[in-house]
Design a protein around this motif. Structure first.
Motif, PDB file in Angstrom:
ATOM      1  N   GLY A  17     -57.789  39.112  34.379  1.00 55.39           N
ATOM      2  CA  GLY A  17     -58.620  40.028  33.613  1.00 55.39           C
ATOM      3  C   GLY A  17     -59.220  39.365  32.399  1.00 55.39           C
ATOM      4  N   GLY A  18     -59.598  40.195  31.429  1.00 57.58           N
ATOM      5  CA  GLY A  18     -60.208  39.712  30.202  1.00 57.58           C
ATOM      6  C   GLY A  18     -59.180  39.149  29.251  1.00 57.58           C
ATOM      7  N   PRO A  19     -59.612  38.704  28.075  1.00 54.64           N
ATOM      8  CA  PRO A  19     -58.698  38.107  27.102  1.00 54.64           C
ATOM      9  C   PRO A  19     -57.543  39.024  26.714  1.00 54.64           C
ATOM     10  N   GLU A  20     -57.751  40.326  26.845  1.00 54.58           N
ATOM     11  CA  GLU A  20     -56.706  41.271  26.431  1.00 54.58           C
ATOM     12  C   GLU A  20     -55.457  41.223  27.303  1.00 54.58           C
ATOM     13  N   VAL A  21     -55.514  40.590  28.480  1.00 56.11           N
ATOM     14  CA  VAL A  21     -54.335  40.544  29.351  1.00 56.11           C
ATOM     15  C   VAL A  21     -53.313  39.523  28.862  1.00 56.11           C
ATOM     16  N   LEU A  22     -53.689  38.659  27.934  1.00 56.81           N
ATOM     17  CA  LEU A  22     -52.793  37.618  27.453  1.00 56.81           C
ATOM     18  C   LEU A  22     -51.765  38.194  26.482  1.00 56.81           C
ATOM     19  N   THR A  23     -50.499  37.957  26.741  1.00 54.95           N
ATOM     20  CA  THR A  23     -49.423  38.473  25.900  1.00 54.95           C
ATOM     21  C   THR A  23     -48.376  37.395  25.665  1.00 54.95           C
ATOM     22  N   ILE A  24     -47.497  37.631  24.700  1.00 56.69           N
ATOM     23  CA  ILE A  24     -46.417  36.699  24.382  1.00 56.69           C
ATOM     24  C   ILE A  24     -45.158  37.088  25.146  1.00 56.69           C
ATOM     25  N   ALA A  52     -61.008  30.314  33.418  1.00 51.79           N
ATOM     26  CA  ALA A  52     -61.152  30.580  34.850  1.00 51.79           C
ATOM     27  C   ALA A  52     -59.826  31.016  35.471  1.00 51.79           C
ATOM     28  N   GLN A  53     -58.732  30.388  35.065  1.00 55.80           N
ATOM     29  CA  GLN A  53     -57.426  30.767  35.606  1.00 55.80           C
ATOM     30  C   GLN A  53     -57.050  32.181  35.183  1.00 55.80           C
ATOM     31  N   ARG A  54     -57.306  32.519  33.932  1.00 60.33           N
ATOM     32  CA  ARG A  54     -57.008  33.875  33.451  1.00 60.33           C
ATOM     33  C   ARG A  54     -57.797  34.929  34.218  1.00 60.33           C
ATOM     34  N   LYS A  55     -59.002  34.576  34.625  1.00 59.97           N
ATOM     35  CA  LYS A  55     -59.842  35.506  35.384  1.00 59.97           C
ATOM     36  C   LYS A  55     -59.463  35.571  36.867  1.00 59.97           C
ATOM     37  N   GLY A  56     -58.528  34.714  37.301  1.00 61.58           N
ATOM     38  CA  GLY A  56     -58.134  34.686  38.703  1.00 61.58           C
ATOM     39  C   GLY A  56     -59.027  33.827  39.567  1.00 61.58           C
ATOM     40  N   MET A  57     -59.834  32.957  38.937  1.00 61.95           N
ATOM     41  CA  MET A  57     -60.805  32.152  39.673  1.00 61.95           C
ATOM     42  C   MET A  57     -60.366  30.694  39.845  1.00 61.95           C
ATOM     43  N   TYR A  58     -59.236  30.314  39.271  1.00 64.30           N
ATOM     44  CA  TYR A  58     -58.821  28.907  39.298  1.00 64.30           C
ATOM     45  C   TYR A  58     -57.296  28.851  39.338  1.00 64.30           C
ATOM     46  N   PRO A  59     -56.698  29.185  40.479  1.00 60.72           N
ATOM     47  CA  PRO A  59     -55.241  29.211  40.557  1.00 60.72           C
ATOM     48  C   PRO A  59     -54.644  27.832  40.349  1.00 60.72           C
ATOM     49  N   PRO A  60     -53.467  27.745  39.724  1.00 59.97           N
ATOM     50  CA  PRO A  60     -52.841  26.439  39.519  1.00 59.97           C
ATOM     51  C   PRO A  60     -52.380  25.846  40.844  1.00 59.97           C
ATOM     52  N   ASP A 312     -50.367  33.675  18.684  1.00 57.21           N
ATOM     53  CA  ASP A 312     -50.480  35.119  18.895  1.00 57.21           C
ATOM     54  C   ASP A 312     -51.921  35.634  18.793  1.00 57.21           C
ATOM     55  N   LYS A 313     -52.858  34.745  18.449  1.00 55.73           N
ATOM     56  CA  LYS A 313     -54.275  35.097  18.413  1.00 55.73           C
ATOM     57  C   LYS A 313     -55.024  34.481  19.594  1.00 55.73           C
ATOM     58  N   VAL A 314     -54.308  34.192  20.662  1.00 56.37           N
ATOM     59  CA  VAL A 314     -54.900  33.492  21.804  1.00 56.37           C
ATOM     60  C   VAL A 314     -56.055  34.279  22.421  1.00 56.37           C
ATOM     61  N   SER A 315     -55.968  35.610  22.409  1.00 60.14           N
ATOM     62  CA  SER A 315     -57.058  36.411  22.974  1.00 60.14           C
ATOM     63  C   SER A 315     -58.360  36.176  22.208  1.00 60.14           C
ATOM     64  N   GLU A 316     -58.248  36.035  20.880  1.00 59.89           N
ATOM     65  CA  GLU A 316     -59.437  35.761  20.086  1.00 59.89           C
ATOM     66  C   GLU A 316     -60.013  34.386  20.426  1.00 59.89           C
ATOM     67  N   ALA A 317     -59.139  33.428  20.663  1.00 61.21           N
ATOM     68  CA  ALA A 317     -59.593  32.091  21.043  1.00 61.21           C
ATOM     69  C   ALA A 317     -60.369  32.139  22.357  1.00 61.21           C
ATOM     70  N   HIS A 318     -59.869  32.918  23.318  1.00 59.72           N
ATOM     71  CA  HIS A 318     -60.552  33.025  24.610  1.00 59.72           C
ATOM     72  C   HIS A 318     -61.885  33.755  24.474  1.00 59.72           C
ATOM     73  N   ARG A 319     -61.931  34.752  23.617  1.00 58.34           N
ATOM     74  CA  ARG A 319     -63.209  35.459  23.410  1.00 58.34           C
ATOM     75  C   ARG A 319     -64.253  34.512  22.834  1.00 58.34           C
TER      76      ARG A 319
END
Length: 340
Positions: A17-24, A52-60, A312-319
């Motif tokens: 999903g979007g940057p908001e899916v990232l959590t600690i 791309a990985q967060r969006k599900g487009m680049y699996p490890p 803890d501000k990783v979502s902002e970094a991705h945005r």
């Protein structure tokens, strides 16, 4: 091998999903193989593959960590029994197979490099993914050499910035593209001989005006509708090196032009390559690029850090990364002070 029993903080996401899916979250420290090292992370670089990985487009890859992050700086706190080139306490920057958005990460000893003299830990964390990518793809795979002309798309980003710097240091004429006049000016500040807005309708004409015979190599991070422009911009026997698909994975290709110019079109991604292949890139960087940091050329190679964010501000970094408003690199501060 030193023993560690702590649990470490890391960034996870349960669904794409979007940057908001990232959590600690917290997890046990990763185990260290015989040829691996455990690094206590100070900084982690933020890169396009993370998005791309967060969006599900680049699996490890199957054997890689699902945690984001492909480059870090930090201190080695444990070494496998077969590692001879590093010791506990060594400060390094490293290419990692995932897991960089974490307080501790495991990587191969042969994928670590010493931090060049005078660089901060934040700057060092911005080196591995970009330098491994540029050296491995543009110089080793693409065969770029002194006296040639290269076209670098997306010159103001992390990969593009490193490509401009390295190409200029190795005697190459650089034509860069970017998405605004401000970013084109930034490319010229980095050393590009020419920089054009890739949104211009006459982009090809601008390129050929400064390279009438065509360019020798194109570093293509766009693909999609730019493929045929690249073929038109290339000289006879030119090389097209595709490393990302920012404008789409498919294109209608003028194959006859490719044939008539005897163009070589190659492509690769860094992460799925073998341990040995990446170790060879690290060896070449240590031999051919790292000495330049000590030869009065450090200021040309030091990556520009556009922004730092706490873990803890990783979502902002991705945005910010997705906005395309950055020039240079974005890093996450995981722990420690901003000094080598």
């Amino acid at each position: 091998m030193a023993a560690h029993t702590e649990r470490c903080k890391q960034i996870v996401f349960e669904q794409a999903g979007g940057p908001e899916v990232l959590t600690i979250a917290y997890a046990a420290l990763p185990s260290v193989g015989s040829e691996q090292v455990l690094i206590k992370v100070n900084y982690a670089g933020v890169n396009g593959p993370d998005i791309a990985q967060r969006k599900g487009m680049y699996p490890p890859p199957p054997d890689a960590s699902e945690i984001l992050g492909l480059e870090v700086s930090g201190t080695i706190v444990a070494v496998g029994e077969s590692v001879t080139q590093w010791q506990v306490g060594d400060v390094v920057c490293a290419l990692v197979p995932g897991g960089g958005y974490s307080e501790y990460v495991v990587t191969w000893g042969c994928h670590c490099l010493p931090i060049p003299s005078g660089l901060t830990l934040a700057q060092a964390a911005a080196l591995p993914e970009t330098f491994f990518t540029v050296w491995g793809h543009l110089f080793m795979r693409g065969g770029l050499k002194a006296g040639e002309t290269v076209l670098i798309h997306g010159g103001s980003g992390g990969i593009g910035s490193a490509a401009i710097a390295l190409a200029k240091l190795f005697g190459v004429t650089v034509v860069a593209t970017s998405g605004s006049q401000d970013k084109c000016d930034y490319c010229k500040q980095l050393g590009a001989d020419h920089a054009f807005n890739y949104r211009d309708e006459d982009l090809l004409e601008q390129i050929l005006a400064v390279a009438p015979q065509g360019v020798d190599v194109v570093l293509d991070m766009a693909s999609g509708d730019l493929v045929n422009l690249n073929l038109k911009a290339l000289a006879l026997e030119g090389r097209l090196v595709t490393i990302a698909l920012l404008r789409g994975p498919t294109a209608s290709v003028d194959v006859f032009r490719l044939m008539s110019k005897r163009i070589t079109w190659t492509g690769a991604t860094l992460r799925p390559q073998s341990v040995e292949a990446k170790a060879l890139i690290a060896k070449r960087l240590l031999e051919e690029v790292w000495p330049l940091f000590l030869q009065g050329k450090r200021e040309k190679l030091v990556p520009h850090i556009f922004a730092k964010f706490s873990l803890d501000k990783v979502s902002e970094a991705h945005r910010l990364m997705e906005s395309g408003k950055h020039k240079g690199k974005i890093v996450l501060k995981v722990a420690g002070e901003d000094a080598t």
